[in-house]
Design a protein around this motif. Structure first.
Motif, mmCIF file in Angstrom:
data_model
loop_
_atom_site.group_PDB
_atom_site.id
_atom_site.type_symbol
_atom_site.label_atom_id
_atom_site.label_comp_id
_atom_site.label_asym_id
_atom_site.label_seq_id
_atom_site.Cartn_x
_atom_site.Cartn_y
_atom_site.Cartn_z
ATOM 1 N N LEU A 139 0.817 -1.211 0.000
ATOM 2 C CA LEU A 139 0.000 0.000 0.000
ATOM 3 C C LEU A 139 0.850 1.260 0.000
ATOM 4 O O LEU A 139 0.506 2.254 -0.647
ATOM 5 C CB LEU A 139 -0.932 0.008 1.213
ATOM 6 N N ARG A 140 1.972 1.221 0.699
ATOM 7 C CA ARG A 140 2.844 2.406 0.765
ATOM 8 C C ARG A 140 3.633 2.620 -0.517
ATOM 9 O O ARG A 140 4.254 3.662 -0.691
ATOM 10 C CB ARG A 140 3.830 2.268 1.940
ATOM 11 N N ASN A 141 3.588 1.637 -1.415
ATOM 12 C CA ASN A 141 4.394 1.726 -2.635
ATOM 13 C C ASN A 141 3.566 1.696 -3.910
ATOM 14 O O ASN A 141 4.026 1.222 -4.944
ATOM 15 C CB ASN A 141 5.447 0.616 -2.643
ATOM 16 N N GLY A 142 2.357 2.252 -3.812
ATOM 17 C CA GLY A 142 1.611 2.506 -5.042
ATOM 18 C C GLY A 142 0.289 1.810 -5.209
ATOM 19 O O GLY A 142 -0.517 2.215 -6.056
ATOM 20 N N ALA A 143 0.025 0.748 -4.465
ATOM 21 C CA ALA A 143 -1.227 0.014 -4.657
ATOM 22 C C ALA A 143 -2.411 0.781 -4.090
ATOM 23 O O ALA A 143 -2.311 1.411 -3.033
ATOM 24 C CB ALA A 143 -1.141 -1.366 -4.003
ATOM 25 N N HIS A 144 -3.526 0.737 -4.787
ATOM 26 C CA HIS A 144 -4.763 1.324 -4.285
ATOM 27 C C HIS A 144 -5.459 0.374 -3.308
ATOM 28 O O HIS A 144 -6.148 0.821 -2.386
ATOM 29 C CB HIS A 144 -5.725 1.615 -5.447
ATOM 30 N N GLU A 145 -5.291 -0.937 -3.541
ATOM 31 C CA GLU A 145 -5.972 -1.934 -2.724
ATOM 32 C C GLU A 145 -5.114 -3.198 -2.696
ATOM 33 O O GLU A 145 -4.479 -3.553 -3.700
ATOM 34 C CB GLU A 145 -7.348 -2.231 -3.325
ATOM 35 N N VAL A 146 -5.090 -3.874 -1.543
ATOM 36 C CA VAL A 146 -4.266 -5.075 -1.388
ATOM 37 C C VAL A 146 -5.092 -6.181 -0.750
ATOM 38 O O VAL A 146 -5.892 -5.933 0.157
ATOM 39 C CB VAL A 146 -3.010 -4.808 -0.523
ATOM 40 N N PHE A 147 -4.856 -7.410 -1.210
ATOM 41 C CA PHE A 147 -5.573 -8.580 -0.716
ATOM 42 C C PHE A 147 -4.570 -9.596 -0.160
ATOM 43 O O PHE A 147 -3.440 -9.686 -0.642
ATOM 44 C CB PHE A 147 -6.387 -9.220 -1.844
ATOM 45 N N ASN A 148 -5.007 -10.351 0.841
ATOM 46 C CA ASN A 148 -4.158 -11.388 1.436
ATOM 47 C C ASN A 148 -4.360 -12.690 0.674
ATOM 48 O O ASN A 148 -5.418 -13.311 0.768
ATOM 49 C CB ASN A 148 -4.502 -11.578 2.913
ATOM 50 N N HIS A 149 -3.335 -13.122 -0.085
ATOM 51 C CA HIS A 149 -3.507 -14.324 -0.903
ATOM 52 C C HIS A 149 -3.458 -15.619 -0.093
ATOM 53 O O HIS A 149 -3.546 -16.703 -0.669
ATOM 54 C CB HIS A 149 -2.508 -14.362 -2.068
ATOM 55 N N ARG A 150 -3.337 -15.509 1.229
ATOM 56 C CA ARG A 150 -3.445 -16.701 2.084
ATOM 57 C C ARG A 150 -4.887 -16.955 2.539
ATOM 58 O O ARG A 150 -5.192 -18.026 3.065
ATOM 59 C CB ARG A 150 -2.534 -16.564 3.302
ATOM 60 N N GLU A 151 -5.747 -15.961 2.338
ATOM 61 C CA GLU A 151 -7.148 -16.150 2.698
ATOM 62 C C GLU A 151 -7.851 -17.005 1.647
ATOM 63 O O GLU A 151 -7.649 -16.818 0.435
ATOM 64 C CB GLU A 151 -7.849 -14.800 2.813
ATOM 65 N N VAL A 152 -8.668 -17.912 2.097
ATOM 66 C CA VAL A 152 -9.331 -18.865 1.195
ATOM 67 C C VAL A 152 -10.185 -18.153 0.152
ATOM 68 O O VAL A 152 -10.239 -18.562 -1.023
ATOM 69 C CB VAL A 152 -10.193 -19.861 2.005
#
Length: 278
Positions: A139-152
């Motif tokens: 998020l601090r390096n340009g992303a507008h939104e981030v998702f946790n790819h460990r979540e099912v």
């Protein structure tokens, strides 16, 4: 060994194999630059004498000025990650301002570079990471939104975020795990750019047909000299303006190169660019 010849520490490799073939030596002659091998403050995309050393020689067409505002540790994190990310986004995917991009595995060196570049070029930037720390860095390096790819159910969350239109571009760091899902996330005319893969995967080719989507592999060293110059000009502009800021991850002393490689192989994720320090 000639009397008075300067010596350095370096990693030498004499055979193919696992990380254990990386041999630390402290009696290697310091390479001497010849014509067209500069001795300036630079970073490089490749060396002649080998980069796992206190000193290295590189051809002048593979080195680029390192601005004073970046230190040498940041310089070590520039070459492969940023040139790979730039080639993937602007050359292979032909990204356009206003398009959306999902950086699948965004917290590593190439992923963070891709987020910075994509944001600077006007794309809607989505990313995935496997930890809260990783998500925050993305998020601090340009992303507008981030998702946790460990979540099912993280794929469902991405679909909900982007809606029916899908995603224009996916930069894929682990295609052997994610490629099938990637194809279902794409928009019409969308493209998956494969930056990394650790094995085979089964996909349904029909998933590409209705959307006329593309799967494109990327290798930085397929770039021509002219392309390298183009990429370098764009990236150096980013350094000058300030949006290009390498994020350093794990740091290992040179003599721990074997451990660094073991950790890369067995790591479940990365945060920033791993580097060797002298």
């Amino acid at each position: 060994m000639a009397t008075g010849q300067k010596l350095m520490r370096a990693i030498r490799v004499f055979e193919f194999g696992g990380p254990d073939v990386l041999k630390f030596q402290s009696d290697i002659a310091v390479p001497i630059p010849k014509d067209h091998q500069k001795g300036d403050r630079v970073f490089t995309t490749g060396t002649i004498s080998g980069g796992y050393a206190e000193f290295a020689v590189a051809a002048d067409d593979t080195v680029y000025t390192l601005p004073e505002k970046l230190d040498f540790r940041q310089g070590a994190a520039l070459g492969v990650p940023y040139f790979t990310a730039y080639r993937a986004l602007l050359h292979s995917a032909r990204a356009k301002a206003g398009e959306s991009v999902l950086v699948h595995g965004a917290s590593g060196g190439v992923g963070l570079a891709a987020c910075q570049i994509a944001r600077a070029y006007g794309l809607k930037v989505l990313g995935t990471a496997g930890t809260e720390e990783g998500k925050n860095i993305v998020l601090r390096n340009g992303a507008h939104e981030v998702f946790n790819h460990r979540e099912v159910n993280y794929i469902d969350k991405i679909k909900k975020s982007v809606g029916e239109k899908g995603i224009n571009i996916i930069l894929e760091m682990l295609a052997n795990v994610n490629l099938s899902n990637d194809l279902n996330l794409l928009s019409y005319g969308g493209r998956v750019i494969i930056v990394g893969s650790r094995g085979p995967i089964e996909i349904n080719p029909r998933d590409t047909m209705a959307k006329e989507s593309s799967i494109i592999g990327v290798a930085m060293y397929s770039s021509t000299q002219e392309e390298f110059r183009q990429f370098a000009a764009a990236l150096q502009a980013g350094m000058e303006v300030g949006w290009l800021k390498p994020v350093i991850g794990s740091q290992y002393p040179l003599e721990k190169a074997v451990q660094a490689h073991e950790n890369i192989i067995h790591s479940s994720g990365a945060t920033g660019k791993m580097i060797l320090v002298m």
